[in-house]
Design an enzyme around this catalytic site. Structure first.
Site, PDB file in Angstrom:
ATOM      1  N   GLU A 102      34.841  32.253  32.101  1.00 17.52           N
ATOM      2  CA  GLU A 102      36.128  32.755  31.617  1.00 17.52           C
ATOM      3  C   GLU A 102      36.191  32.714  30.090  1.00 17.52           C
ATOM      4  O   GLU A 102      35.789  31.721  29.468  1.00 17.52           O
ATOM      5  CB  GLU A 102      37.239  31.893  32.225  1.00 17.52           C
ATOM      6  CG  GLU A 102      38.405  32.669  32.753  1.00 17.52           C
ATOM      7  CD  GLU A 102      38.029  33.672  33.857  1.00 17.52           C
ATOM      8  OE1 GLU A 102      37.816  34.855  33.542  1.00 17.52           O
ATOM      9  OE2 GLU A 102      37.981  33.261  35.026  1.00 17.52           O
ATOM     10  N   GLY A 114      46.332  39.175  37.793  1.00 11.60           N
ATOM     11  CA  GLY A 114      45.063  38.789  37.182  1.00 11.60           C
ATOM     12  C   GLY A 114      43.872  39.386  37.909  1.00 11.60           C
ATOM     13  O   GLY A 114      42.764  38.840  37.853  1.00 11.60           O
ATOM     14  N   ASP A 142      35.828  43.491  32.837  1.00 11.53           N
ATOM     15  CA  ASP A 142      36.559  44.194  33.892  1.00 11.53           C
ATOM     16  C   ASP A 142      35.996  45.598  34.095  1.00 11.53           C
ATOM     17  O   ASP A 142      35.741  46.039  35.221  1.00 11.53           O
ATOM     18  CB  ASP A 142      38.052  44.266  33.549  1.00 11.53           C
ATOM     19  CG  ASP A 142      38.640  42.885  33.264  1.00 11.53           C
ATOM     20  OD1 ASP A 142      37.921  41.897  33.481  1.00 11.53           O
ATOM     21  OD2 ASP A 142      39.785  42.804  32.814  1.00 11.53           O
ATOM     22  N   LYS A 146      49.558  41.855  30.787  1.00 11.91           N
ATOM     23  CA  LYS A 146      48.830  41.779  29.513  1.00 11.91           C
ATOM     24  C   LYS A 146      49.676  42.391  28.404  1.00 11.91           C
ATOM     25  O   LYS A 146      49.195  43.109  27.549  1.00 11.91           O
ATOM     26  CB  LYS A 146      47.500  42.506  29.638  1.00 11.91           C
ATOM     27  CG  LYS A 146      46.461  41.681  30.350  1.00 11.91           C
ATOM     28  CD  LYS A 146      45.116  41.822  29.658  1.00 11.91           C
ATOM     29  CE  LYS A 146      43.962  41.797  30.628  1.00 11.91           C
ATOM     30  NZ  LYS A 146      43.360  43.077  30.863  1.00 11.91           N
TER      31      LYS A 146
HETATM   32  C1  GLA Z   1      40.833  39.397  30.806  1.00 15.07           C
HETATM   33  C2  GLA Z   1      40.011  40.325  29.943  1.00 15.07           C
HETATM   34  C3  GLA Z   1      38.522  40.060  30.152  1.00 15.07           C
HETATM   35  C4  GLA Z   1      38.188  38.572  29.988  1.00 15.07           C
HETATM   36  C5  GLA Z   1      39.131  37.714  30.826  1.00 15.07           C
HETATM   37  C6  GLA Z   1      38.935  36.242  30.575  1.00 15.07           C
HETATM   38  O1  GLA Z   1      40.659  39.714  32.149  1.00 15.07           O
HETATM   39  O2  GLA Z   1      40.300  41.664  30.241  1.00 15.07           O
HETATM   40  O3  GLA Z   1      37.779  40.838  29.265  1.00 15.07           O
HETATM   41  O4  GLA Z   1      38.219  38.201  28.640  1.00 15.07           O
HETATM   42  O5  GLA Z   1      40.494  38.042  30.567  1.00 15.07           O
HETATM   43  O6  GLA Z   1      37.688  35.836  31.019  1.00 15.07           O
END
Ligand code: GLA
Length: 424
Positions: A10, A104, A155, A199
């Site tokens: 993470e 998430g 992602d 976000k």
């Molecule tokens: C979000 C961001 C990813 C990554 C995660 C944390 O999902 O989009 O790129 O940084 O947080 O691991």
């Protein structure tokens, strides 16, 4: 477009360090057709997302912060810039989803990718020929910064390149995926904390603190190495210490971290002195509007998280290859502690959900994704899933009847097309 869940690794991606996610069998579906008036119209089956329209230009003004169409605009602008298109074709697009929003699970990146694939088609470009999946993943990772979140590339990479029935270890710069087998007798269960992990707004500012402070970490490490080793050394991301031309070992990185970050907290004044520039310059170049906490910045703990989380991802990869769920679970548990205590991205509800999950039989439980809310990912013996879910209903969810409290997930193939003109 599948959603994704990160199994481990993470806040490492924007540092150029690996992650280990998988796609999930909850998806975004987009249906689109070209329109001849040169306007893009987007609508969603989610009543909270109002229909919107915009011209497919090379530079597209953003809608107010939090507006969902910004994700569509991000995709179109990135593609126009990549293919040097001043004004692209019109398109009408409707998005539907079985992926819980703000949980998430990367519903926003799935929308970006859905819009991108549809728009590429309208532009007459073929995925795999005009642009590869890896190129598109890298393009959209950068392109999504349009919405104001400075995310990494995890992602987009897993949603576009994930494999059916596998997890993937992903390395960045350049993007590489290694497919890994899932456990046969243990399953992954996603549990929603129902603390919204949008976000946007405050969550965006909290997320961006990570990339901002990590760029500062990299600058301080570079300064130290230039002063003590060689003036030519460059460290653009913390991951360059291991993976760039420096090729340091974990021990060497650990020693370096204790030299550069001897104290748990460091003031803006001390950072400026270390970098031999003014406090204003540190603020302007890295921190921008991030205020200095009264106790100073906790840079050492962030560095510690990166070092250990990187080691955990490598060990988790081995655990999958060896078929060792116990080891994998231990690494997940350690990762949660590190995200919560060193990186500061958990919240009381996530911590409670993780403890409850461990008490109900998860052999590994941790927050997943950006944190600050959203979901946890849990490794549960296959024959205990039912009692695990029932137990959580009686402890954490306390009779809550909301759908999608717990999702047993498996991975599916990355984003693709169904050509309706072929079906007809
Ligand atoms: C979000 C961001 C990813 C990554 C995660 C944390 O999902 O989009 O790129 O940084 O947080 O691991």
């Amino acid at each position: 477009m599948p959603g994704r869940v990160n199994l481990i690794g993470e806040h490492t991606d924007y540092n150029g360090l690996p992650v280990l996610p998988m796609t999930i069998d909850r998806t975004i579906l987009a249906v689109a057709c070209p329109s001849h008036d040169g306007i893009i119209r987007v609508a969603s089956t989610d009543a909270a997302h109002l229909a919107a329209e915009f011209p497919p230009d090379r530079q597209i003004p953003t809608s107010p912060q939090g507006a969902w169409e910004n994700y569509c605009k991000a995709a179109v602008q990135a593609i126009n810039q990549h293919f040097h298109v001043e004004h692209g074709p019109g398109m009408s697009l409707v998005v539907g989803s079985t992926l819980p929003a703000d949980a998430g699970l990367s519903s926003s990146s799935a929308v970006v990718i859905a819009c991108a694939l549809c728009y590429l088609r309208c532009l007459g470009k073929t995925l795999g020929t005009d642009i590869t999946r890896s190129q598109l993943a890298a393009l959209l990772a950068e392109g999504e910064h349009y919405v104001g979140t400075q995310g990494g590339g995890m992602d987009q990479a897993i949603i576009l390149l994930g494999k059916d029935g596998a997890a993937s270890k992903i390395d960045f710069f350049p993007l590489r995926l290694e497919d890994l087998p899932l456990f046969r007798d243990h399953v992954f269960v996603v549990c929603n904390s129902f603390v919204r992990a949008a976000k946007t707004g405050e969550a965006r500012a909290r997320y961006n603190e990570g990339p901002i402070l990590c760029r500062l970490l990299a600058a301080m490490l570079e300064k130290y190495l230039r002063d003590h080793w060689d003036e030519g050394i460059s460290v653009s991301r913390v991951g360059d210490l291991w993976l760039g031309h420096l090729c340091l070992t974990d021990h060497e990185v650990e020693d370096l971290f204790s030299e550069v970050f001897p104290y748990e907290y460091v003031s803006l004044h001390a950072i400026a002195r270390f970098l031999a520039i003014s406090e204003e310059d540190v603020q302007r170049k890295w921190l921008r509007d991030l205020p200095e906490p009264s106790e100073g910045f906790r840079l050492k703990a962030r560095a510690r998280h990166l070092l250990r989380e990187y080691q955990r991802v490598e060990n988790a990869r081995d655990a999958l290859l060896l078929g060792d769920p116990e080891l994998f679970g231990d690494l997940m548990n350690a990762s949660h502690e590190s995200c919560a205590l060193d990186y500061g991205v958990s919240c009381p509800e996530l911590d409670m959900l993780v403890s409850a999950a461990r008490a109900e039989g998860a052999i590994g439980a941790r927050l997943t994704g950006a944190g600050f809310g959203g979901s946890t990912i849990n490794l549960v013996p296959a024959d205990r899933v039912e009692s695990f879910c029932r137990g959580l209903d009686q402890t954490f969810y306390l009779g809550m009847t909301r759908a999608d409290r717990q999702l047993q997930v498996t991975s599916i193939a990355g984003a693709g097309y169904i050509d309706l003109s072929d079906v007809a």
